[in-house]
Design an enzyme around this catalytic site. Structure first.
Site, PDB file in Angstrom:
ATOM      1  N   LEU A  35      53.791 -13.555 -52.072  1.00 48.32           N
ATOM      2  CA  LEU A  35      54.447 -12.457 -52.777  1.00 48.32           C
ATOM      3  C   LEU A  35      54.827 -11.320 -51.833  1.00 48.32           C
ATOM      4  O   LEU A  35      54.233 -11.157 -50.767  1.00 48.32           O
ATOM      5  CB  LEU A  35      53.527 -11.910 -53.874  1.00 48.32           C
ATOM      6  N   SER A 108      59.887 -17.176 -50.289  1.00 48.95           N
ATOM      7  CA  SER A 108      60.155 -18.591 -50.611  1.00 48.95           C
ATOM      8  C   SER A 108      59.393 -19.018 -51.861  1.00 48.95           C
ATOM      9  O   SER A 108      58.433 -19.785 -51.774  1.00 48.95           O
ATOM     10  CB  SER A 108      59.833 -19.495 -49.423  1.00 48.95           C
TER      11      SER A 108
END
Length: 208
Positions: A35, A108
């Protein structure tokens, strides 16, 4: 006719193994995912410096930095995030082929994109590291003020708020930055790369 049918791969007379031998160490893509606010970029930068100081060739591909150049035309929609990961993985593959250790630090968020990125690399060349941190802690840190903007609606498609983050199913390493400081986390990653992956060693191949 598909134009790609007329494009032929030109084989280089200098191999990846030749380049690795010149550098004196293996090459690999170290892919940090997690995150926003988990500590990916800071950890990646510290580890990059450690690897450099050890005398190895290393380069950092930071997600934000890439969006100032090669990926500046991409938004944060799901489709553009996929393209962002694809481009970064392809760039990383070039670095690995050049015999360089490359560190990627990108949110990602989608497992399928990380799986597709791994497929570009040979066995043990892609090292997925999950920088794990709770959403609450990331929001508490909020170093760039992005969570606040996402909560107020100023930023759309923000991972963890209105776009999901899919935790890695089988990463090579998990580092929990809820439990470890940034410096401790960087030390854990560096130790793993050196002691477990033998990244700075050169393995002589029979055909070299």
């Amino acid at each position: 006719m598909n134009d790609s049918e007329n494009i032929i791969w030109h084989q280089s007379q200098v191999s990846k193994q030749n380049r690795q031998k010149l550098h004196g160490h293996k090459s690999a893509m170290i892919w940090l995912t997690g995150l926003s606010g988990s500590g990916k970029s800071t950890i990646a930068n510290i580890v990059q410096k450690k690897i450099h100081q050890a005398g190895a060739s290393v380069y950092l591909l930071d997600g934000d930095n890439l969006r100032h150049g090669i990926n500046k035309n991409l938004s944060f929609s799901e489709q553009d995030r996929k393209e962002n990961i694809r481009r970064t993985a392809e760039i990383g593959k070039l670095f690995v082929d050049a015999g360089v250790i490359v560190i990627g630090a990108l949110i990602s968020p989608f497992e399928v994109d990380r799986i597709n990125a791994r497929k570009l690399y040979e066995h043990e060349e892609f090292i997925e590291v999950y920088i794990k941190c709770s959403l609450q802690e990331c929001e508490n840190r909020d170093p760039k003020g992005l969570y606040k903007k996402a909560r107020s609606g100023e930023i759309k498609h923000f991972t963890g708020i209105d776009q999901p983050y899919e935790e890695p199913v089988s990463p090579n390493l998990i580092i929990n930055t809820d439990a470890h400081s940034i410096l401790e986390s960087a030390d854990l990653l560096y130790s793993y790369l050196i002691d477990e992956m033998n990244l700075l060693e050169w393995e002589v191949h029979e055909n070299d």
